[in-house]
Design an enzyme around this catalytic site. Structure first.
Site: not given
Length: 352
Positions: A167, A142
């Site tokens: 995350y 990501s």
């Protein structure tokens, strides 16, 4: 090829599986179908690919009624025994792991969901790939891994040691775990740092979906950092084209890698990290304006400070992906937003 694609009830996984099926690969899709967002949308994606909801059973393969070369299994990556049995039974050539607990903001209040799916699930994928001689593991990282890094455009050759959400930390961990397996077991792995993916069948927790729904319902939209945000919005078709090229091109040992300089995007192991984005960042207010144009309505805007765990700007350097694999994103925001709005109107039966 026979390819396992995880996360195929999700946005990117669903879109990728469709393209691989169409070109003739044998695809097995896997997803836990969790309730992070509407399971109805997830089941509808599967139905679009010919997987009827009523036939889906836990840990049992379901044959697509549209595509003879597509099957789906509802399974959790944390279920090690079931996952290993699937690998032993199916003998995949390659794996694309797109299954993960997504969302920066959700990780602030639900940390264990990220450890279970993104860490435990990923080590199970790595172990299964190692023991079943997978030719290439491509996996989702990501753009969130860049964290406090503010050197634009974001480059895979630079440090990503300061994540600002759990995350992001799990995604950085995935890259490190993958490198270990590439080094120890010569498992070719490629990590893909996705930049703000949008388009038809997209995620309801993402800005485009949230803004469109709120504007149509005459509700205000939350505009963080008082609108002073820049994002490298990347259309789903461009993303899928890049992922497909990556799957087809396993990394090899890099004989030029210098441990004293330690370029983090490559290695003496068969390991690679790519940014996959549009490389044309857009101001958030301009993005909102495109939505307003397509809906013929002006948004009521609720301007708010920057949220914890979020960053004010993202921009991807995609030079490596362009140089190595000829990747060239081409969809403009105007075209991409229009395609999403057209899909949204059809899917929800909206009358403008």
């Amino acid at each position: 090829m026979k390819i396992l694609v995880t996360g195929t009830a999700g946005f990117i996984g669903f879109s990728l599986a469709n393209v691989l099926i169409e070109r003739g690969d044998e695809v097995v899709g896997l997803d836990s179908i969790n309730d992070y967002y509407s399971v109805d949308l997830k089941y509808d994606r599967l139905k679009e690919a010919g997987i009827p909801t009523q036939k889906i059973q836990e840990n049992v393969l379901t044959q697509s009624e549209k595509h003879p070369n597509y099957r789906f299994v509802k399974m959790q990556l944390e279920n090690r025994e079931s996952l290993f049995n699937l690998f032993a039974q199916e003998k995949f050539d390659k794996v694309c792991n797109l299954a993960a607990q997504a969302g920066v903001r959700y990780s602030l209040s639900n940390p264990y969901a990220y450890i279970d799916s993104n860490i435990v699930g990923f080590i199970n994928i790595l172990e299964a790939c190692r023991h079943h001689h997978i030719q290439h593991l491509a996996y989702a990282s990501s753009s969130s891994v860049y964290g406090l890094n503010q050197e634009m455009p974001f480059s895979t050759h630079k440090s990503v040691d300061h994540p600002i959400s759990l995350y992001a930390a799990t995604k950085k961990s995935n890259e490190m775990m993958a490198h270990t397996y590439s080094h120890l077991f010569s498992l070719p792995t490629t990590g893909l740092r996705f930049f703000t993916v949008y388009g038809p069948w997209g995620r309801p927790d993402m800005a485009l979906f949230l803004f469109t729904r709120a504007i149509l319902e005459n509700q205000p939209i939350d505009v963080f950092n008082h609108g002073d945000m820049i994002r490298d919005f990347t259309f789903i078709d461009d993303i899928v084209e890049g992922v497909k090229r990556v799957i087809d091109s396993p990394p090899t040992h890099n004989p030029l890698w210098d441990a004293k300089k330690a370029d983090s995007s490559t290695s003496s192991a068969p390991y690679k990290i790519y940014n996959i984005g549009n490389n044309r960042p857009v101001k958030l207010m301009d993005f909102i304006l495109e939505i307003e144009k397509n809906l013929g309505k002006e948004a009521q805007k609720n301007f708010l400070p920057l949220q914890e765990g979020d960053v004010p700007a993202t921009c991807a350097s995609v030079e490596d992906l362009q140089k190595d694999l000829g990747y060239q994103p081409s969809t403009t925001i105007a075209v991409g937003v229009r395609k999403f709005i057209d899909w949204y109107i059809r899917y929800y039966g909206v009358k403008l």
